[in-house]
Each structure stands twice: as C-alpha cells, then as structure tokens.
Scaffold this active site. Structure first.
Site, PDB file in Angstrom:
ATOM      1  N   GLY A 152      25.131 -27.163  -0.728  1.00  0.00           N
ATOM      2  CA  GLY A 152      25.994 -27.581   0.334  1.00  0.00           C
ATOM      3  C   GLY A 152      26.200 -29.068   0.346  1.00  0.00           C
ATOM      4  NE  ARG A 153      28.447 -29.761   5.437  1.00  0.00           N
ATOM      5  CZ  ARG A 153      28.980 -28.869   6.357  1.00  0.00           C
ATOM      6  NH1 ARG A 153      29.981 -29.326   6.700  1.00  0.00           N
ATOM      7  NH2 ARG A 153      28.181 -28.003   6.884  1.00  0.00           N
ATOM      8  CB  ILE A 154      21.961 -31.677   2.595  1.00  0.00           C
ATOM      9  CG1 ILE A 154      22.404 -31.903   3.948  1.00  0.00           C
ATOM     10  CG2 ILE A 154      20.698 -32.422   2.115  1.00  0.00           C
ATOM     11  CD1 ILE A 154      21.360 -31.389   4.625  1.00  0.00           C
ATOM     12  CB  ILE A 233      14.525 -30.951   2.240  1.00  0.00           C
ATOM     13  CG1 ILE A 233      15.493 -30.794   1.322  1.00  0.00           C
ATOM     14  CG2 ILE A 233      13.365 -32.291   2.025  1.00  0.00           C
ATOM     15  CD1 ILE A 233      16.313 -32.039   1.104  1.00  0.00           C
ATOM     16  CB  ALA A 234      15.764 -25.578   2.821  1.00  0.00           C
ATOM     17  NE  ARG A 235      15.653 -24.781  10.079  1.00  0.00           N
ATOM     18  CZ  ARG A 235      16.253 -26.084   9.877  1.00  0.00           C
ATOM     19  NH1 ARG A 235      15.818 -27.149   9.275  1.00  0.00           N
ATOM     20  NH2 ARG A 235      17.235 -26.772  10.982  1.00  0.00           N
ATOM     21  CD  GLU A 264       9.187 -26.494  10.609  1.00  0.00           C
ATOM     22  OE1 GLU A 264       8.843 -26.676   9.444  1.00  0.00           O
ATOM     23  OE2 GLU A 264       9.740 -27.120  11.409  1.00  0.00           O
ATOM     24  CG  HIS A 282      11.343 -30.110  10.365  1.00  0.00           C
ATOM     25  ND1 HIS A 282      11.511 -28.787  10.832  1.00  0.00           N
ATOM     26  CD2 HIS A 282      12.811 -30.757   9.790  1.00  0.00           C
ATOM     27  CE1 HIS A 282      12.781 -28.478  10.531  1.00  0.00           C
ATOM     28  NE2 HIS A 282      13.810 -29.672  10.107  1.00  0.00           N
ATOM     29  CB  ILE A 283      10.148 -36.619   9.452  1.00  0.00           C
ATOM     30  CG1 ILE A 283       9.515 -36.746   8.123  1.00  0.00           C
ATOM     31  CG2 ILE A 283       8.895 -36.349  10.688  1.00  0.00           C
ATOM     32  CD1 ILE A 283       8.496 -38.058   7.963  1.00  0.00           C
TER      33      ILE A 283
HETATM   34  C1  DGY Z   1      18.535 -29.890  10.637  1.00  0.00           C
HETATM   35  O1  DGY Z   1      19.221 -30.605  10.935  1.00  0.00           O
HETATM   36  O2  DGY Z   1      18.352 -28.858  10.483  1.00  0.00           O
HETATM   37  C2  DGY Z   1      16.894 -30.472  10.256  1.00  0.00           C
HETATM   38  O3  DGY Z   1      16.306 -29.690   9.480  1.00  0.00           O
HETATM   39  C3  DGY Z   1      16.479 -31.083  11.684  1.00  0.00           C
HETATM   40  O4  DGY Z   1      16.036 -29.697  12.473  1.00  0.00           O
END
Ligand code: DGY
Length: 326
Positions: A152-154, A233-235, A264, A282-283
């Site tokens: 996706g975009r990220i 860095i997803a979930r 978390e 989660h930063i």
């Molecule tokens: C998001 O925007 O989904 C980041 O993980 C912050 O929760």
C-alpha cells in the site's frame, strides 16, 4: 451543542478547536477501560480515539453516535460489521504518516540487520574490551533483496527508499499494484512463498484482518533464509510472536525489528531475553509533525462528519463511506 469524547490525551490546541463546535469530554490520563470507554461514549454524537477498541457493545450503548474518528491509518480496533449495522461512520488518518512510518521501518530493518541495539547494549554494559574482526557481524542491506509484504502507500514509500541502497525489491500484496508503480519502484510481484524464500529483509506493512492472523508463523519463518531479518511495522497479530521468539532463539532467522506486538502493550515478555531483536513501543509514526498532522486530520474528520466546519458533511477519510449515503 453536540457532545464528543476524546479518549486519549492529544495536542491541547486540537481540543480547543473541537470546543469551538462541540461539548468535549477529553480524557487527559491513562487509556480508558472498556467499561469506562462505553460509559463515556454513551451520551456522545462522535468520538476521537487512538486505537481504543470500539466494540458492538460500546456502539449499542451510544444511540446518538454518528462517527468515530481514529487517529491512525489502521482501524482494526473498529468492529466494522457493528459500525455498518448501526450506521456509524468510521474515519482514519491515511497518507500523512506514509513517509515517517517508512523511515521508521527502514530504521528498524537497518538496526536488526546491523545489530545496532544488541551491540549498544553490549557497550552500555561495559563489555567492550577490544576491537574484534568478528564482533557483531550482521547482514548487508545495500545490494540485498528487500521483500515487502503489503504494497500500500507505506509499503511503496518503503520500497522507494530501496533505490538508494541498490536493492532488488520483491513484494506480495492482495493484488498487484499498477504497472507504472511497479516500474517506478522496480518492484517484482511474487507469491508469499517465493518472497519468504528469496528476501534478505522482509518488512510487513499490511493491514491486520482476521484473514491474516498469524500470516507469519513457524512455517513461514522456517521458509526464510537463516541470514534474513523480519521487520513488523504493521500490526500485532500478523506475526505469531511465540513462534518468532523460538525462531530468533534457534537462529532460524538472523534478527527481527518489531514496533507492534500481539496484545500490546502487554507484549510477549520472552522477547526481552532474546538478543537478536530490536523492540520499540509502536512509535513508527511518532514524529512531532506527523503526529500533529494525524491529530489535525482526525479532528477534521470528526468536525466534518458531524456537519460542522468548512467540509461539513464531507469528511476527508471515511472508511465505510456507504454509511454517509444513508
Ligand atoms: C497507524 O496509524 O495505524 C499507526 O500504527 C498508529 O497506530
């Protein structure tokens, strides 16, 4: 005056902006328990939340509720069938965090590959006696193969950075991205199995859904190269964290960088005794300007969805726009 709940502390000027339109119940402290959240949501027309679980039960107790605005791009904290059944609009904050989150994914991947956290802990512990040719040997990022799961975009922002590192980019996604994007990123679409087999550095950037729960488990980790790294860095929930602990301990893969965790902030404490993992709370989107942009956009969505402000009735980021048509 309509009532809104702001469930978490947020920039004070954002609260002041909301107060121009609404009576605001702002929680200045710790995250609300599920019961307290439901109690405070019950008289509200709208809410601005940041990852709080918005359940069917909470929605049912809030008969006037029109919109819940999430200060995040991911909205797996929303029970979407319940939102749709009750005609409540959900909104999120896409795009404004793409580059910041991609930067962070890159930082975690580099830290895992080059053993930065592990070697820093060694130095801080006073263990550095001499330079050694084989101290903290890592794996190269430059010239390696980047495997992006979730284009996706990220994911695209992350892949774009790979050009400067002369990397081959392979990706897996629910569907192929447009040919011009593949060409721009020099990215090749492959199956998940092929990606896991070929990538030197796997980065997860896909949204969490029940379908991809534990999409990376023991079998997937075993399919990766023993020199490979995994960055999430997803979930939380996309990776089976217990299986990852084992894979890191057994050196099934070389290292991992994790910003998100199952359950978390109550993450699997076994990670703490595993040296080859970099752990952050989660930063990935946490820079001053990006968090401000996310807060402003979340407020824009809330204000517009409740029929106020310059975009009254036309919130920029509905996640279930069909509700707006009703
Ligand atoms: C998001 O925007 O989904 C980041 O993980 C912050 O929760």
């Amino acid at each position: 005056m309509k009532k809104v709940l702001v469930s978490r502390p947020i920039f004070p000027d954002v609260i002041e902006r909301l107060q121009q339109y609404f009576h605001v119940d702002a929680n200045p402290g710790e995250p609300l328990s599920a019961d307290e959240f439901a109690r405070r949501l019950s008289p509200c027309d709208g809410a601005l939340v940041a990852g709080d679980a918005v359940t069917a039960k909470a929605l049912q107790g809030a008969p006037n509720l029109k919109v819940v605005s999430n200060m995040a791009v991911g909205y797996n904290n929303f029970d979407m069938p319940a939102f749709n059944a009750q005609g409540v609009l959900g909104t999120n904050t896409p795009d404004v965090l793409n580059e910041t989150t991609a930067d962070f994914g890159w930082a975690l991947m580099m830290a895992a590959a080059r053993r930065i956290a592990e070697s820093e802990h060694f130095l801080r512990a006073g263990k550095w006696g001499t330079w050694s040719y084989d101290a903290f040997l890592g794996s190269d990022v430059f010239g390696a193969t980047l495997g992006v799961i979730g284009m996706g975009r990220i994911g695209q922002a992350l892949a774009r950075r790979a050009r400067g590192f002369n990397m081959r980019v392979i990706y897996h996604n629910r569907s192929r991205v447009a040919p011009e994007i593949e060409a721009e990123l020099n990215a090749q679409y492959v199956s998940k199995a092929e990606l896991l087999k070929r990538a030197d550095h796997v980065v997860l950037v896909l949204p969490y859904t029940p379908d991809n729960h534990h999409a990376i488990g023991a079998a997937e980790l075993a399919a990766m190269k023993p020199t490979a790294t995994l960055t999430n860095i997803a979930r939380g929930g996309i990776v089976d964290d217990a299986a990852l602990v084992e894979a890191l301990r057994n050196k099934t893969i070389a290292a991992a960088g994790l910003d998100v965790f199952e359950g978390e902030p109550n993450f699997n404490r076994d990670f703490l005794s595993v040296p080859n993992v970099v752990l952050t709370p989660h930063i990935a989107s946490a820079t001053e300007s990006t968090r401000r942009a996310m807060a402003d956009l979340a407020a824009d969505n809330l204000i517009a969805a409740l029929g106020e402000g310059p975009r009254a009735g036309n919130p920029p980021n509905p996640v279930n726009p069909e509700v707006l048509k009703k």
